[in-house]
Each structure stands twice: as C-alpha cells, then as structure tokens.
Design an enzyme around this catalytic site. Structure first.
Site, PDB file in Angstrom:
ATOM      1  N   ASP A  81       0.822  -1.212   0.000  1.00  0.00           N
ATOM      2  CA  ASP A  81       0.000   0.000   0.000  1.00  0.00           C
ATOM      3  C   ASP A  81       0.857   1.263   0.000  1.00  0.00           C
ATOM      4  O   ASP A  81       2.061   1.232   0.270  1.00  0.00           O
ATOM      5  CB  ASP A  81      -0.936   0.016   1.206  1.00  0.00           C
ATOM      6  CG  ASP A  81      -0.191  -0.057   2.533  1.00  0.00           C
ATOM      7  OD1 ASP A  81       0.803  -0.799   2.619  1.00  0.00           O
ATOM      8  OD2 ASP A  81      -0.591   0.625   3.492  1.00  0.00           O
ATOM      9  N   GLU A 143       0.009  -1.367   5.717  1.00  0.00           N
ATOM     10  CA  GLU A 143       1.079  -0.923   6.609  1.00  0.00           C
ATOM     11  C   GLU A 143       0.907   0.535   6.987  1.00  0.00           C
ATOM     12  O   GLU A 143       1.228   0.939   8.117  1.00  0.00           O
ATOM     13  CB  GLU A 143       2.446  -1.145   5.937  1.00  0.00           C
ATOM     14  CG  GLU A 143       3.646  -0.904   6.842  1.00  0.00           C
ATOM     15  CD  GLU A 143       4.144   0.540   6.844  1.00  0.00           C
ATOM     16  OE1 GLU A 143       5.010   0.881   7.673  1.00  0.00           O
ATOM     17  OE2 GLU A 143       3.669   1.347   6.010  1.00  0.00           O
ATOM     18  N   GLU A 144       0.416   1.335   6.053  1.00  0.00           N
ATOM     19  CA  GLU A 144       0.339   2.774   6.288  1.00  0.00           C
ATOM     20  C   GLU A 144      -0.786   3.166   7.246  1.00  0.00           C
ATOM     21  O   GLU A 144      -0.877   4.335   7.634  1.00  0.00           O
ATOM     22  CB  GLU A 144       0.161   3.514   4.959  1.00  0.00           C
ATOM     23  CG  GLU A 144       1.310   3.343   3.969  1.00  0.00           C
ATOM     24  CD  GLU A 144       2.594   4.033   4.404  1.00  0.00           C
ATOM     25  OE1 GLU A 144       2.625   4.590   5.519  1.00  0.00           O
ATOM     26  OE2 GLU A 144       3.568   3.996   3.638  1.00  0.00           O
ATOM     27  N   GLU A 168      12.013  -1.208   3.552  1.00  0.00           N
ATOM     28  CA  GLU A 168      11.669   0.216   3.694  1.00  0.00           C
ATOM     29  C   GLU A 168      12.866   1.076   3.279  1.00  0.00           C
ATOM     30  O   GLU A 168      14.015   0.637   3.344  1.00  0.00           O
ATOM     31  CB  GLU A 168      11.292   0.528   5.146  1.00  0.00           C
ATOM     32  CG  GLU A 168      10.009  -0.110   5.624  1.00  0.00           C
ATOM     33  CD  GLU A 168       8.774   0.700   5.249  1.00  0.00           C
ATOM     34  OE1 GLU A 168       8.912   1.698   4.498  1.00  0.00           O
ATOM     35  OE2 GLU A 168       7.678   0.342   5.692  1.00  0.00           O
ATOM     36  N   HIS A 355       6.035   9.792   1.760  1.00  0.00           N
ATOM     37  CA  HIS A 355       4.833  10.587   2.063  1.00  0.00           C
ATOM     38  C   HIS A 355       4.924  12.012   1.533  1.00  0.00           C
ATOM     39  O   HIS A 355       4.208  12.897   2.016  1.00  0.00           O
ATOM     40  CB  HIS A 355       4.567  10.616   3.577  1.00  0.00           C
ATOM     41  CG  HIS A 355       4.452   9.262   4.210  1.00  0.00           C
ATOM     42  ND1 HIS A 355       4.092   9.081   5.538  1.00  0.00           N
ATOM     43  CD2 HIS A 355       4.637   8.000   3.723  1.00  0.00           C
ATOM     44  CE1 HIS A 355       4.063   7.783   5.814  1.00  0.00           C
ATOM     45  NE2 HIS A 355       4.405   7.115   4.719  1.00  0.00           N
TER      46      HIS A 355
END
Length: 382
Positions: A81, A143-144, A168, A355
């Site tokens: 995601d 995950e987010e 990550e 982000h």
C-alpha cells in the site's frame, strides 16, 4: 518461464495500480490487483504463490511467494500500500512513473512498492533451482494505517525463516531498532450547567486537569526509567497533543477530550505501557466514578529490536558498507520478528521522500540494492 520485463517496465506496472491505504473509507483502495500482479510476476520465476484475505481490512490481501525446500531461509518483505497523495501538489500523475535526472517519480516508488521491482531484478541472475534453503517474498496490506497485513501474517505463523529483510527506504543502511508508537483518547464526562451555580454541575475540564497532572508524572517516570541511549531521543516520550472541552465560558463544561501519544523504547511492551497509563489514571476514576474513559485511537505499533541470533547485522554491514543504525519511525518489523527470525529494516531510497509530493527514488540505488539482495540470498539460502 522467466519474464523478460525490464526493471523500469516492472516499476511502471507496479506504480500504475493504485493501492492507497487510509482510515477514510472514501479514499481507501483495494490492493487485490497489485497482489495478483506480484503473484504472476513471482510465479514466472517458479515461486509457489499463496494469497490470503486479511481480516478486518476492508477486503485487503497479503501475498506470500516461496521457492526452495527445507527450513529456515530468507524472507524479503514489503508493504503493497501507499499513503494518499496531496491533490494539486504533484507536478505529474502520481500513478505514472516519470524518469528524469536519473530518478523515478511516482507514488510508491520509494515507500515502498518499488522494492518488489528490486527483488525481481535481483533474482534474474540467481540459480533459484539450486537453493538449499527457501526464499520467501511477502507483500502485506495496510502498513500505512493499521498494519493489519503484518499482524495477521505474524498470527498465521506460516513460515519460520532464519532471517528477514524489510525493504523500507533506509538509504541501504541497516536499521536494527526503532521505537514503538501508540495513541490514546481520554474522555471526561461531566455535567453541564450554568456557571453561576457550579455546585449543580460537574466540570469536565477540572477532572481532566487532575488526569493530566497524573499523566505528566507518568511521562517523567517513563523518561527516567525507560531509556536506550542508542537513539537520538533516548527516552520513552509522551506528548499531550490535542485537547478540547466545553462550548462556552458561561457554561460548566460537560465534556472534555484529550488525545495523546507515546513512543516507547525496546524493552517496554505495549501491554506494560497501557497498564501504567491505566494505573496513573485509576485514582481519578475512583474519585469520579463513570466519568473517565480511555481507549486506543488505532492499533499500537510495538518497538523493535533485531534479535541478531544468526548474525544478520554483521552480514548487512559487510554487504552494504554501512554500520547499523536506529530509527524513530515505526515499521512492520516487530510483527515479522514474531516469526522468530533475525529481522532488519534495509532498503533503497530515503525516508525523506516518503509521504511527500513528487516522491522519487534515485536509479543510483539499483546496482547496490540488487547486489545486496543477491549477496543475502547467497549467504542465507545456498
């Protein structure tokens, strides 16, 4: 038969499938199309594919790909995601990969759908039919937001790898610890009334004032008793982040709400933190029965520390040239750790891009990341 797709083509195909995860149902998106695409890609290389519906996730799925027999082996993991994107702040379509200045721009290029493209590129030159231990690839859901995919995978206990890497963006620096995170809402129910006669009401702000005093004392106790000097902020921290109460200066406040968060260090479990919070608030609850209520705003993210029982830190330092480090953000690592394996957070790209509008990853990461993955597979699975 192995696919002839190029690295860039794979990247483009991953990014163009939207898979936004959000608590807001109006912008949350399914991930099934992406999971099925990844399943097809890894199936082309001879992996056995299993897709699992994640409970309480609004119809999301995990993917587990496996090749090789035996026990142990290596798990390469990532989340499928992305966060939502800021309308009007992107200079391009976030779902169309743009290659410019030796960078790939697009939502998820860095955090972190693109990691699966690196894995697929790495295994092109690995003799997978000669593996002595299994190689796994895990793609998780949400995950987010809630980390529901990783939580569910840990509960399933489907595999027992020796080592795991979560890709990550760490600039290829091994991350071996991070803090946990939890957020709470504390609500006080008072009794509204006219301010000219305070005895006829119960002022929720005054009760909250007493509760805050106890929370501040707990904050100081946690900072003193739970520290890890390897972090840039070594102590467990609490932040009183948002408060609202009442609706007028001439009315007794009938309701007050406080939102606060806490970031714990490894060695301080979520259950222990919650227990200490409730103990701190217990005297207020006894003094004002039925007027105090605390609940989690969303599921907790526990702190993480690599077990390093099999030397994954030393391997990662050898293959990357970087010393192990810590991080202040939360990941799925504590849940992968529950499989019993040595776990690291280690992947291409910078967290500074995560982000952000016009998210990108530098193509300079391709060769060192592919080399790292091949070396890890060779070291653990052959």
């Amino acid at each position: 038969m192995q696919s002839k797709r190029s690295f860039i083509e794979t990247y483009q195909n991953l990014i163009k499938i939207p898979s936004i995860s959000a608590f807001d149902g109006s912008i949350d998106q399914p991930n099934q199309a992406l999971i099925e695409l990844l399943g097809n890609y890894f199936r082309d290389y001879g992996f056995d594919i299993s897709i699992h519906s994640v409970p309480d996730s609004r119809g999301k799925f995990n993917l587990l790909a496996r090749i090789g027999r035996g026990e142990g082996g290596l798990l390469l993991a990532g989340h499928s995601d992305t966060v939502p994107f800021d309308e009007g702040k992107w200079q391009q379509d976030p779902f169309v990969v743009k290659q410019q200045d030796d960078k790939l721009f697009g939502l998820g290029t860095c955090d972190m759908k693109g990691f699966f493209a690196f894995i697929l590129e790495a295994i092109k030159e690995v003799p997978l039919q000669k593996l002595k231990k299994p190689l796994y690839v895990l793609a998780t859901a949400d995950e987010e937001t809630s980390m529901a995919g990783a939580r569910f995978f840990a509960q399933q206990q489907l595999i027992k790898p020796d080592m795991a890497i979560i890709g990550e963006p760490t600039e290829l620096k091994p991350i071996v610890k991070h803090k946990g995170h939890m957020a709470h809402t504390l609500s006080v129910l008072g009794k509204a009334g006219h301010s000219s006669d305070p005895e006829k009401g119960v002022n929720a702000i005054e009760i909250m004032h007493l509760a805050i005093a106890n929370l501040i004392q707990l904050k100081q106790d946690l900072a003193s008793n739970y520290r890890d000097d390897s972090f840039s902020v070594p102590q467990a921290t609490m932040n009183l982040g948002h408060i609202h109460g009442g609706d007028g200066e001439n009315r007794i406040c009938g309701h007050c709400q406080l939102n606060f968060d806490l970031r714990s260090v490894p060695g301080l479990s979520d259950n222990e933190v919650i227990s200490q919070i409730d103990q701190a608030l217990a005297p207020i609850g006894l003094a004002y029965p039925g007027r105090l209520e605390r609940h989690l705003m969303y599921p907790t993210s526990p702190p993480f520390a690599c077990k390093n029982e099999l030397g994954i830190i030393e391997l990662a330092e050898k293959f990357t040239g970087f010393s192990a480090d810590n991080a202040n953000y939360a990941t799925e690592a504590p849940f992968i750790n529950e499989l019993g394996c040595d776990t690291l957070i280690l992947g291409p790209g910078s967290i500074e891009q995560a982000h952000q509008p016009d998210e990108f990853i530098s193509l300079a990461y391709v060769n060192p990341t592919v080399s790292l993955l091949r070396n890890m597979i060779k070291a653990v699975c052959f």
